[in-house]
Write a protein that holds these residues in place. Structure first.
Motif, PDB file in Angstrom:
ATOM      1  N   GLN A 451       0.844  -1.191   0.000  1.00  0.00           N
ATOM      2  CA  GLN A 451       0.000   0.000   0.000  1.00  0.00           C
ATOM      3  C   GLN A 451       0.882   1.244   0.000  1.00  0.00           C
ATOM      4  N   ILE A 452       0.685   2.100  -0.991  1.00  0.00           N
ATOM      5  CA  ILE A 452       1.462   3.330  -1.075  1.00  0.00           C
ATOM      6  C   ILE A 452       0.888   4.355  -0.103  1.00  0.00           C
ATOM      7  N   HIS A 453       1.750   5.159   0.489  1.00  0.00           N
ATOM      8  CA  HIS A 453       1.321   6.115   1.502  1.00  0.00           C
ATOM      9  C   HIS A 453       1.396   7.537   0.963  1.00  0.00           C
ATOM     10  N   ASN A 454       0.351   8.283   1.264  1.00  0.00           N
ATOM     11  CA  ASN A 454       0.354   9.709   0.950  1.00  0.00           C
ATOM     12  C   ASN A 454       1.331  10.408   1.890  1.00  0.00           C
ATOM     13  N   LEU A 455       2.198  11.224   1.333  1.00  0.00           N
ATOM     14  CA  LEU A 455       3.253  11.834   2.141  1.00  0.00           C
ATOM     15  C   LEU A 455       2.711  12.822   3.165  1.00  0.00           C
ATOM     16  N   GLN A 456       1.479  13.306   2.976  1.00  0.00           N
ATOM     17  CA  GLN A 456       0.910  14.264   3.920  1.00  0.00           C
ATOM     18  C   GLN A 456       0.150  13.579   5.056  1.00  0.00           C
ATOM     19  N   SER A 457       0.029  12.269   5.010  1.00  0.00           N
ATOM     20  CA  SER A 457      -0.709  11.545   6.051  1.00  0.00           C
ATOM     21  C   SER A 457       0.158  11.364   7.288  1.00  0.00           C
ATOM     22  N   TYR A 458      -0.520  11.169   8.416  1.00  0.00           N
ATOM     23  CA  TYR A 458       0.176  10.965   9.683  1.00  0.00           C
ATOM     24  C   TYR A 458       0.450   9.475   9.882  1.00  0.00           C
ATOM     25  N   VAL A 459       1.631   9.175  10.386  1.00  0.00           N
ATOM     26  CA  VAL A 459       2.028   7.778  10.567  1.00  0.00           C
ATOM     27  C   VAL A 459       1.156   7.105  11.618  1.00  0.00           C
ATOM     28  N   ARG A 460       0.745   7.838  12.655  1.00  0.00           N
ATOM     29  CA  ARG A 460      -0.035   7.243  13.742  1.00  0.00           C
ATOM     30  C   ARG A 460      -1.419   6.780  13.290  1.00  0.00           C
ATOM     31  N   ASP A 461      -1.890   7.274  12.149  1.00  0.00           N
ATOM     32  CA  ASP A 461      -3.193   6.849  11.645  1.00  0.00           C
ATOM     33  C   ASP A 461      -3.140   5.484  10.975  1.00  0.00           C
ATOM     34  N   PHE A 462      -1.945   4.986  10.702  1.00  0.00           N
ATOM     35  CA  PHE A 462      -1.821   3.734   9.959  1.00  0.00           C
ATOM     36  C   PHE A 462      -1.123   2.635  10.752  1.00  0.00           C
ATOM     37  N   TYR A 463      -0.235   2.995  11.640  1.00  0.00           N
ATOM     38  CA  TYR A 463       0.555   1.985  12.342  1.00  0.00           C
ATOM     39  C   TYR A 463       0.382   2.171  13.841  1.00  0.00           C
ATOM     40  N   PHE A 464       0.001   1.069  14.495  1.00  0.00           N
ATOM     41  CA  PHE A 464      -0.342   1.125  15.912  1.00  0.00           C
ATOM     42  C   PHE A 464       0.634   0.271  16.710  1.00  0.00           C
ATOM     43  N   PHE A 465       0.641   0.518  17.981  1.00  0.00           N
ATOM     44  CA  PHE A 465       1.632  -0.110  18.852  1.00  0.00           C
ATOM     45  C   PHE A 465       1.379  -1.611  18.981  1.00  0.00           C
ATOM     46  N   LYS A 466       2.434  -2.383  18.757  1.00  0.00           N
ATOM     47  CA  LYS A 466       2.434  -3.822  19.003  1.00  0.00           C
ATOM     48  C   LYS A 466       3.748  -4.173  19.676  1.00  0.00           C
ATOM     49  N   ARG A 467       3.641  -4.948  20.713  1.00  0.00           N
ATOM     50  CA  ARG A 467       4.825  -5.271  21.496  1.00  0.00           C
ATOM     51  C   ARG A 467       5.823  -6.084  20.660  1.00  0.00           C
ATOM     52  N   ALA A 468       7.062  -5.615  20.627  1.00  0.00           N
ATOM     53  CA  ALA A 468       8.174  -6.291  19.940  1.00  0.00           C
ATOM     54  C   ALA A 468       7.949  -6.414  18.436  1.00  0.00           C
ATOM     55  N   GLN A 469       7.082  -5.575  17.864  1.00  0.00           N
ATOM     56  CA  GLN A 469       6.863  -5.590  16.422  1.00  0.00           C
ATOM     57  C   GLN A 469       6.917  -4.157  15.906  1.00  0.00           C
ATOM     58  N   TYR A 470       7.661  -3.968  14.834  1.00  0.00           N
ATOM     59  CA  TYR A 470       7.777  -2.648  14.225  1.00  0.00           C
ATOM     60  C   TYR A 470       7.289  -2.723  12.780  1.00  0.00           C
ATOM     61  N   PRO A 471       6.505  -1.758  12.344  1.00  0.00           N
ATOM     62  CA  PRO A 471       6.081  -1.752  10.935  1.00  0.00           C
ATOM     63  C   PRO A 471       7.275  -1.521  10.014  1.00  0.00           C
ATOM     64  N   GLN A 472       7.177  -2.075   8.812  1.00  0.00           N
ATOM     65  CA  GLN A 472       8.272  -1.979   7.855  1.00  0.00           C
ATOM     66  C   GLN A 472       7.769  -1.347   6.563  1.00  0.00           C
ATOM     67  N   LEU A 473       8.549  -0.411   6.051  1.00  0.00           N
ATOM     68  CA  LEU A 473       8.235   0.267   4.800  1.00  0.00           C
ATOM     69  C   LEU A 473       9.344   0.011   3.791  1.00  0.00           C
ATOM     70  N   LEU A 474       8.962   0.056   2.533  1.00  0.00           N
ATOM     71  CA  LEU A 474       9.918  -0.070   1.435  1.00  0.00           C
ATOM     72  C   LEU A 474       9.987   1.250   0.688  1.00  0.00           C
ATOM     73  N   MET A 475      11.185   1.652   0.346  1.00  0.00           N
ATOM     74  CA  MET A 475      11.362   2.852  -0.468  1.00  0.00           C
ATOM     75  C   MET A 475      11.472   2.399  -1.922  1.00  0.00           C
ATOM     76  N   ILE A 476      10.393   2.628  -2.684  1.00  0.00           N
ATOM     77  CA  ILE A 476      10.256   2.081  -4.028  1.00  0.00           C
ATOM     78  C   ILE A 476      10.509   3.169  -5.062  1.00  0.00           C
ATOM     79  N   HIS A 477      11.247   2.796  -6.099  1.00  0.00           N
ATOM     80  CA  HIS A 477      11.440   3.689  -7.243  1.00  0.00           C
ATOM     81  C   HIS A 477      10.257   3.515  -8.182  1.00  0.00           C
ATOM     82  N   MET A 478       9.542   4.597  -8.464  1.00  0.00           N
ATOM     83  CA  MET A 478       8.306   4.515  -9.237  1.00  0.00           C
ATOM     84  C   MET A 478       8.142   5.786 -10.063  1.00  0.00           C
ATOM     85  N   GLU A 479       7.563   5.620 -11.233  1.00  0.00           N
ATOM     86  CA  GLU A 479       7.272   6.780 -12.063  1.00  0.00           C
ATOM     87  C   GLU A 479       6.202   7.645 -11.392  1.00  0.00           C
ATOM     88  N   PRO A 480       6.319   8.961 -11.464  1.00  0.00           N
ATOM     89  CA  PRO A 480       5.336   9.826 -10.784  1.00  0.00           C
ATOM     90  C   PRO A 480       3.898   9.594 -11.244  1.00  0.00           C
TER      91      PRO A 480
END
Length: 551
Positions: A451-480
């Motif tokens: 799922q691609i993320h809008n750069l103006q969105s807040y991270v807290r709206d998408f990723y919530f606290f889980k013990r010993a688990q961290y969300p992972q993002l990929l930096m993808i090269h993509m045409e605009p």
């Protein structure tokens, strides 16, 4: 009365179905299907059992016969196919008794294939008890006996005639008021939403009786002996057998709700389909919906959701037990994608929300307080409740242009309440040494859902606290341009999610019972929520023009 012998050949098939070859069983299927509407009840029931058992052994051929008849150009054939399905449904308890003794050991039935679980505890009340059921024995109280008993238990007895008459009138008026109350409750109760045949089959002698009910009539030793006899008596309850291939006909029957054809006898096809669907939902809604629930996580998911929406739209006031089952199963469906996120999981959750809010008016006993506790326990409140207040994740991991398999060292960034994805992207670009000319070609994509993320969105709206688990993002090269189209699709999905949450809260709020408590609870929850109404109302207007979905 002597029974006929017409069913004997089919009964032999029932007895030998566990050892018959599939080729012989395929030859029997058309004959069994044609005999489902015979006037002889024994022939009809035996043919139905043969067809049900064939659905276990040769499901493809059985399903083809039903589909071919239900989609026949002749409306009379379609009507008869609907009636035959009703006969099969009514015979689902007769399969095991008509088979060979001990058939459960040799005739194996595959279990259901539903991949998700229900919330625990379940939400709402399955069905309200029947008010003054006519199939239960009635006990009327004699007014004179009540008067005498009340006078005898008084410490000071007033034996005057006037006093006795006054007390008798008071008791009589109390009984009349109770009878009037029952009459009003009977008038307001929808008896058509109750499986009367199953309820009326209640036999008190088959149920255990506690010793407390007989203490006044019997001595202690007699009660113990009686309880011992009842406890050692096990009542065999018939088990139903209705394979999934027969449930697949439900899809075609729901399609027939839009069938305007009328038979030469003046019977509308859609009316027969509606009556059969209603009776199935009343008797066993979970079994009726089983094929949908099995396919929701496998194939043709959009078709299944669309048919469920059509069913709810055609029958807006579902039986309470059907709404209860559908709501809890759809919540379990959402839990499945929350616990194991994958590509397009947000779309599936949005589709589930479009069904959830429509069945809320038909559910009994649904409260904001209860669903808040249950959803929080199942860790799906952020996906279903507009009032969810879940703490955000503390850190987030970003993988470089090479991805997880590139061998590069990922970067980890802390998350604050006001952290946006544009800040994460900028820090990631600096960390991985991306040249400034290439900045516009890189976007942040979720590792699990793609799922691609809008750069103006807040991270807290998408990723919530889980013990010993961290969300992972990929930096993808993509045409605009491709990224712009993906952002548009993602914006529509997120807006559907928020609309579904708001509509479900609105549906619960509209219920006529305990309105003040619901309003106060919802107001209190929303005032404590930091992301409301920002998250529900925010929209990136730059995405409204151009692209595949813009104006």
């Amino acid at each position: 009365q002597v029974k006929g012998l017409s069913h004997v050949s089919l009964s032999v098939v029932c007895k030998a179905v566990a050892v018959m070859s599939e080729d012989l069983l395929v030859d029997v299927i058309p004959q069994a299907w044609e005999l489902l509407l015979e006037f002889d009840n024994e022939v009809t029931a035996t043919a139905a059992v043969v067809f049900i058992l064939a659905g276990v052994r040769v499901p493809v051929h059985t399903s083809d016969v039903m589909t071919r008849e239900l989609t026949h150009p002749d409306p009379n054939t379609r009507l008869n196919a609907i009636l035959r399905f009703q006969v099969l449904w009514q015979s689902r308890y007769q399969a095991w008794p008509r088979m060979e003794e001990g058939a459960q050991l040799t005739f194996k039935v595959p279990p259901h294939g539903i991949e998700f679980t229900l919330p625990s505890p379940k939400i709402g009340v399955e069905s309200l008890p029947v008010v003054d059921p006519p199939w239960m024995p009635h006990f009327k109280t004699n007014v004179d006996e009540v008067t005498v008993n009340q006078i005898q238990h008084r410490s000071f007895v007033t034996a005057t005639r006037t006093r006795r008459k006054l007390q008798a009138e008071m008791v009589r008026s109390a009984l009349e008021a109770e009878e009037k109350k029952r009459r009003i409750e009977r008038e307001n109760f929808l008896l058509t939403t109750v499986p009367v045949t199953i309820q009326a089959a209640y036999e008190p002698a088959l149920h255990h009786v506690s010793a407390d009910d007989h203490e006044e009539e019997f001595g202690g030793e007699e009660v113990e002996a009686d309880v011992g006899r009842v406890g050692t008596h096990h009542v065999a309850v018939a088990q139903q057998l209705f394979p999934s291939c027969l449930c697949s006909a439900v899809l075609t029957i729901i399609h027939l709700l839009d069938d305007p054809a009328v038979t030469p006898d003046g019977i509308a096809v859609y009316e027969a389909a509606q009556q059969v669907i209603w009776s199935c939902l009343v008797e066993d809604s979970a079994l009726f919906l089983r094929f949908f629930l099995e396919k929701l996580t496998r194939e043709r998911q959009d078709v299944m959701i669309r048919l469920l929406r059509r069913l709810v739209r055609f029958i807006p006031r579902l039986p309470s037990q059907a709404a209860f089952a559908l709501y809890n199963y759809m919540v379990g469906y959402v839990m499945f994608y929350v616990r194991s996120p994958q590509e397009a999981s947000q779309d599936h959750i949005a589709s589930a929300l479009s069904i959830l809010w429509t069945v809320v008016p038909s559910i009994q006993g649904i409260l904001f307080k209860d669903i808040k506790q249950i959803f929080r326990k199942e860790q799906c409140d952020s996906a279903l409740l507009v009032t969810a207040n879940v703490p955000s994740a503390k850190n987030i991991i970003v993988h470089g242009p090479g991805g997880l398999d590139g061998g590069g060292i990922p970067s980890q960034f802390p998350i604050q309440e006001d952290t946006q994805f544009c800040q994460i992207l900028q820090e990631s670009l600096d960390f991985f040494g991306i040249s400034e000319n290439e900045h516009k070609y890189y976007f942040l994509v979720d590792h699990k859902t793609n799922q691609i993320h809008n750069l103006q969105s807040y991270v807290r709206d998408f990723y919530f606290f889980k013990r010993a688990q961290y969300p992972q993002l990929l930096m993808i090269h993509m045409e605009p341009d491709a990224a712009y189209d993906a952002l548009q699709r993602q914006a529509v999905t997120l807006k559907l999610l928020e609309i579904g949450k708001v509509l479900m809260a609105w549906s619960i709020l509209k219920r006529p019972d305990q309105v003040a408590q619901r309003v106060f609870f919802l107001h209190e929850e929303l005032t404590k929520l930091p992301s409301f109404p920002r998250k529900a109302l925010e929209a990136d207007f730059n995405l409204y023009k151009g692209g595949a979905m813009g104006k």
